[in-house]
Design a protein around this motif. Structure first.
Motif, PDB file in Angstrom:
ATOM      1  N   LEU A  78       0.812  -1.222   0.000  1.00 22.30           N
ATOM      2  CA  LEU A  78       0.000   0.000   0.000  1.00 22.30           C
ATOM      3  C   LEU A  78       0.848   1.277   0.000  1.00 22.30           C
ATOM      4  N   GLU A  79       2.126   1.166  -0.303  1.00 27.62           N
ATOM      5  CA  GLU A  79       3.016   2.325  -0.221  1.00 27.62           C
ATOM      6  C   GLU A  79       2.584   3.479  -1.119  1.00 27.62           C
ATOM      7  N   ASP A  80       2.053   3.164  -2.298  1.00 30.06           N
ATOM      8  CA  ASP A  80       1.634   4.219  -3.222  1.00 30.06           C
ATOM      9  C   ASP A  80       0.185   4.655  -3.003  1.00 30.06           C
ATOM     10  N   VAL A  81      -0.477   4.044  -2.055  1.00 28.29           N
ATOM     11  CA  VAL A  81      -1.895   4.315  -1.805  1.00 28.29           C
ATOM     12  C   VAL A  81      -2.080   5.178  -0.555  1.00 28.29           C
ATOM     13  N   ILE A  82      -1.271   4.879   0.458  1.00 27.12           N
ATOM     14  CA  ILE A  82      -1.300   5.636   1.713  1.00 27.12           C
ATOM     15  C   ILE A  82       0.119   6.120   1.974  1.00 27.12           C
ATOM     16  N   SER A  83       0.329   7.429   1.962  1.00 28.80           N
ATOM     17  CA  SER A  83       1.673   7.953   2.215  1.00 28.80           C
ATOM     18  C   SER A  83       2.018   7.794   3.689  1.00 28.80           C
ATOM     19  N   VAL A  84       3.279   7.962   4.021  1.00 26.45           N
ATOM     20  CA  VAL A  84       3.702   7.778   5.404  1.00 26.45           C
ATOM     21  C   VAL A  84       4.594   8.929   5.845  1.00 26.45           C
ATOM     22  N   GLY A  85       4.372   9.378   7.075  1.00 29.13           N
ATOM     23  CA  GLY A  85       5.219  10.366   7.727  1.00 29.13           C
ATOM     24  C   GLY A  85       5.890   9.714   8.923  1.00 29.13           C
ATOM     25  N   LEU A  86       7.174  10.022   9.123  1.00 30.86           N
ATOM     26  CA  LEU A  86       7.962   9.332  10.138  1.00 30.86           C
ATOM     27  C   LEU A  86       8.499  10.311  11.178  1.00 30.86           C
TER      28      LEU A  86
END
Length: 326
Positions: A78-86
């Motif tokens: 799902l990396e291209d579907v839901i972005s992630v902030g770290l």
């Protein structure tokens, strides 16, 4: 007692004479396909529709509860579907911060603190600013921080966007037993290490220690005859156990006084943990330096000096595990 992973840097985690009790009250909203009513779990909050690109997952790699969501997101593709902030590994009394990003600002949400997303929706939000959290990108408002249901819904509600060979993390034929296994893992292991580390009396610690190691012995026996917790394939149960095992020798053994044995001294569990670590989707989400910085710096009651240990050597996680023969 509130979640010590989300509190400020003042000595307030260990309540003298008390047993650690995790606050499990989270924002109960769910993200579901077409904002439908889900078959399982709470529906006390609002329902939001699955929509690629609409949401951003905020998950600090240092936090075991957030680490679950990072692993499931990768396993399902799902990396291209839901972005992630770290967020970075440490935080102050206000919230997690994006101090590892340029200028200390999340590049998508444009905020310095996760607190800003919570307050955008709830100006007087009374609880800890926890990760993982899912934020609506356009409004900048937090949607949910209910970590057990975040990974559940990534599997069940976002299926249309999974990669073709995504694992079946919730096999229908195993679900009833898996729920029982996950409940024991949560109460006795995931939360059990915290119960040891934040015990407010010798009696509370002794009881927590005995509970933890009874469960660890149960897991050692269970994994001696099966490659994964539920048999031959990886499930959500493995994700939930792995995030505690990955932190065990680096943090929980010493920092939380869970020191009967190291993970490396338990043959089945240690082989199992390395097997998962070397599986795509798991090991790349683990940052041992961030993990150590978080626990040893933030938990000043337990480690007043703030000194972060140099060991153990993370290279041992890449050694052969031999689990394909189980």
């Amino acid at each position: 007692m509130s979640d010590p992973d989300e509190q400020d840097l003042t000595p307030s985690y260990v309540a003298k004479g008390q047993e650690f009790d995790r606050d499990m009250n989270y924002i109960p909203d769910r993200i579901t396909r077409d904002a439908r009513r889900p078959e399982h779990g709470p529906v006390e909050g609002e329902l939001w529709p699955v929509e690629p690109g609409r949401y951003r997952l905020i998950a600090a790699p240092a936090c075991p509860w957030a680490n679950r969501s990072l692993i499931v997101r990768k396993l399902l593709g799902l990396e291209d579907v839901i972005s992630v902030g770290l967020p970075g590994p440490t935080h102050d009394k206000r919230s997690w911060t994006f101090d590892l990003d340029p200028g200390g600002v999340d590049p998508v949400l444009g905020i310095e603190r996760l607190q800003d997303a919570y307050f955008a929706r709830y100006p007087d939000y009374p609880r800890g600013i926890t990760v993982p959290a899912i934020v609506e990108v356009e409004s900048g408002k937090v949607v949910t921080n209910d970590f057990p249901w975040i990974t559940h819904d990534l599997f069940f509600e976002w299926r249309d966007f999974h990669r073709e060979d995504a694992p079946d993390l919730w096999p229908a034929e195993l679900r009833e037993e898996m729920e029982e296994v996950m409940q024991r893992i949560f109460t006795e292991v995931n939360n059990g290490v915290y119960r040891c580390g934040f015990a407010g009396s010798q009696e509370a610690y002794d009881a927590a220690y005995d509970r933890l190691w009874a469960a660890m012995d149960w897991l050692e026996e269970r994994l001696a005859t099966r490659r994964y917790l539920m048999g031959e394939a990886i499930t959500e149960a493995d994700v939930r156990l792995f995030t505690t095992l990955a932190r065990f020798d680096a943090v929980y053994h010493g920092h939380f006084k869970c020191n009967r044995q190291k993970l490396t001294e338990m043959p089945a569990l240690w082989g199992y943990a390395r097997d998962l670590f070397q599986t795509p989707g798991f090991g790349e989400t683990i940052d041992f330096e961030q993990i150590k910085q978080h626990y040893y710096v933030v938990h000043v009651d337990v480690n007043p000096s703030g000194i972060v240990p140099k060991g153990p050597d993370p290279a041992v996680w890449e050694t052969p595990h031999g689990r394909d023969a189980v």
